[in-house]
Design an enzyme around this catalytic site. Sequence first.
Site, short mmCIF file in Angstrom:
data_model
loop_
_atom_site.label_atom_id
_atom_site.label_comp_id
_atom_site.label_asym_id
_atom_site.label_seq_id
_atom_site.Cartn_x
_atom_site.Cartn_y
_atom_site.Cartn_z
N THR A 8 16.43 0.79 -6.56
CA THR A 8 15.14 1.06 -5.94
C THR A 8 15.13 2.46 -5.08
O THR A 8 16.31 2.65 -4.71
CB THR A 8 15.03 -0.08 -4.89
OG1 THR A 8 13.41 0.05 -4.62
CG2 THR A 8 15.68 -0.26 -3.87
N ASN A 10 12.86 2.60 -2.62
CA ASN A 10 12.02 1.96 -1.41
C ASN A 10 12.75 1.93 -0.18
O ASN A 10 13.70 0.76 -0.36
CB ASN A 10 11.25 0.64 -1.82
CG ASN A 10 10.30 0.11 -0.99
OD1 ASN A 10 10.64 0.32 0.41
ND2 ASN A 10 9.21 -0.48 -1.49
N LYS A 13 12.79 -1.81 1.40
CA LYS A 13 13.48 -2.93 0.53
C LYS A 13 14.95 -2.61 0.82
O LYS A 13 15.68 -3.65 0.84
CB LYS A 13 13.31 -2.65 -0.95
CG LYS A 13 11.75 -2.96 -1.42
CD LYS A 13 11.90 -3.20 -2.99
CE LYS A 13 10.38 -3.56 -3.29
NZ LYS A 13 10.44 -3.55 -4.81
N ASP A 76 11.60 -7.12 -8.96
CA ASP A 76 10.40 -6.83 -8.94
C ASP A 76 9.23 -7.76 -8.17
O ASP A 76 9.66 -9.20 -8.25
CB ASP A 76 9.94 -6.80 -10.23
CG ASP A 76 8.65 -6.09 -10.57
OD1 ASP A 76 8.24 -5.10 -10.09
OD2 ASP A 76 7.37 -6.83 -11.37
N GLY A 160 3.46 -1.90 1.77
CA GLY A 160 2.50 -2.61 1.01
C GLY A 160 1.56 -3.35 1.51
O GLY A 160 0.78 -2.81 2.70
N TYR A 161 1.26 -4.71 1.27
CA TYR A 161 0.30 -5.42 1.62
C TYR A 161 0.40 -6.26 3.14
O TYR A 161 -0.19 -7.10 3.47
CB TYR A 161 0.07 -6.48 0.53
CG TYR A 161 -0.60 -5.88 -0.62
CD1 TYR A 161 -1.89 -5.65 -0.96
CD2 TYR A 161 0.35 -5.63 -1.64
CE1 TYR A 161 -2.60 -5.25 -2.11
CE2 TYR A 161 -0.06 -5.16 -3.02
CZ TYR A 161 -1.51 -4.62 -3.11
OH TYR A 161 -1.83 -4.34 -4.20
N ASP A 162 1.61 -5.86 3.71
CA ASP A 162 2.15 -6.26 4.76
C ASP A 162 0.96 -6.36 6.01
O ASP A 162 0.76 -7.84 6.56
CB ASP A 162 3.46 -5.82 5.79
CG ASP A 162 4.58 -6.10 4.77
OD1 ASP A 162 4.70 -6.92 4.00
OD2 ASP A 162 5.58 -5.33 5.16
N HIS A 187 9.67 -13.67 0.79
CA HIS A 187 10.18 -13.90 -0.85
C HIS A 187 11.58 -13.13 -1.27
O HIS A 187 12.22 -13.68 -1.67
CB HIS A 187 8.78 -13.30 -1.63
CG HIS A 187 8.58 -11.97 -1.27
ND1 HIS A 187 7.99 -11.72 -0.09
CD2 HIS A 187 8.21 -10.77 -2.03
CE1 HIS A 187 7.51 -10.37 0.03
NE2 HIS A 187 7.76 -9.81 -1.12
N ARG A 188 11.52 -11.87 -0.74
CA ARG A 188 12.66 -11.04 -0.96
C ARG A 188 13.91 -11.48 -0.13
O ARG A 188 14.93 -11.66 -0.67
CB ARG A 188 12.34 -9.45 -0.96
CG ARG A 188 13.47 -8.66 -1.42
CD ARG A 188 13.22 -7.06 -1.42
NE ARG A 188 12.07 -7.03 -0.59
CZ ARG A 188 10.83 -6.91 -0.79
NH1 ARG A 188 10.19 -7.01 -2.08
NH2 ARG A 188 9.73 -6.69 0.09
P1 IMP Z 1 7.67 -3.13 -6.95
O1 IMP Z 1 8.39 -4.86 -6.65
O2 IMP Z 1 8.44 -2.24 -6.25
O3 IMP Z 1 7.24 -3.04 -8.19
O4 IMP Z 1 6.42 -3.25 -6.26
C1 IMP Z 1 5.71 -4.51 -5.72
C2 IMP Z 1 4.54 -4.10 -4.84
O5 IMP Z 1 3.89 -5.41 -4.43
C3 IMP Z 1 4.62 -3.25 -3.88
O6 IMP Z 1 4.50 -1.90 -3.97
C4 IMP Z 1 3.94 -3.97 -2.69
O7 IMP Z 1 2.40 -3.41 -3.20
C5 IMP Z 1 3.86 -5.53 -3.16
N1 IMP Z 1 4.91 -5.88 -2.35
C6 IMP Z 1 6.03 -6.32 -2.78
N2 IMP Z 1 6.75 -6.92 -1.72
C7 IMP Z 1 6.12 -6.71 -0.67
C8 IMP Z 1 6.51 -6.85 0.78
O8 IMP Z 1 7.29 -7.60 1.17
N3 IMP Z 1 5.21 -6.80 1.63
C9 IMP Z 1 4.08 -5.97 1.27
N4 IMP Z 1 3.97 -5.92 -0.05
C10 IMP Z 1 4.88 -6.22 -0.94
#
Ligand code: IMP
Length: 203
Positions: A8, A10, A13, A76, A160-162, A187-188
């Site tokens: 990643t 990010n 993350k 993911d 993200g959607y936090d 979740h993570r």
């Molecule tokens: P990816 O796992 O990087 O492919 O992206 C997953 C997408 O889901 C992110 O860009 C966010 O939009 C959303 N997402 C995943 N985990 C979180 C989180 O912990 N908080 C908010 N949004 C999340």
Amino acid sequence: MKKLVFATNNSHKLEEVRALLREAGPEIEERFEILSLADIGCDVDIPETGMTFYDNALQKAEYVKVHYNLDCFADDSGLEVRALGMEPGVRSARYADDAGFTHNSDANMDKLLRNMTNIKERQAQFRAVIVLLMDGKRLEFEGVCRGEITRERSGSKGFGYDPVFVPEGHTVTFAEMAMEDKNVISHRGKAVRQLVKYLSTLE
Ligand code: IMP
């Protein structure tokens, strides 16, 4: 020290995962060095074309294995909203872009809140799947965090959607919580703790 790539770039993350490794104690933290894609000189936006979180995590982990021959894991994750038939799901990052190319959290949240304007049932969950490719083995870890979608954004932490997600049993959004508190229930956090538990069993 064993190098383990987290596929990643990010930074949120990465920081969440490094914090969970620290939390696991010095024995683990001193045995594994977590590298990002930037740390190994990979600036590719690795394609995520799968139909499931597992497919996409595997795709990202395999990319690192094939091109860099390093042990690695990839996650993911995404948001599943019950009233929207578990959308946006694997399309969470690119929800607002019908062509599926750009990631824009503001546009994604706007679209989600717009699509839910008249919906009373607000239940949703975040799901994270991690695939670890290490020592010739492939392992999968998964975490889910249930909650609700708010009617407007609140808070400025996280990503993200936090700002539009209130986890079950809480009254504030993820974006209003300290990262350490989010990690306990996210979740993570759940998936990474399983990964760390597995790493701690290795000789
Ligand atoms: P990816 O796992 O990087 O492919 O992206 C997953 C997408 O889901 C992110 O860009 C966010 O939009 C959303 N997402 C995943 N985990 C979180 C989180 O912990 N908080 C908010 N949004 C999340």
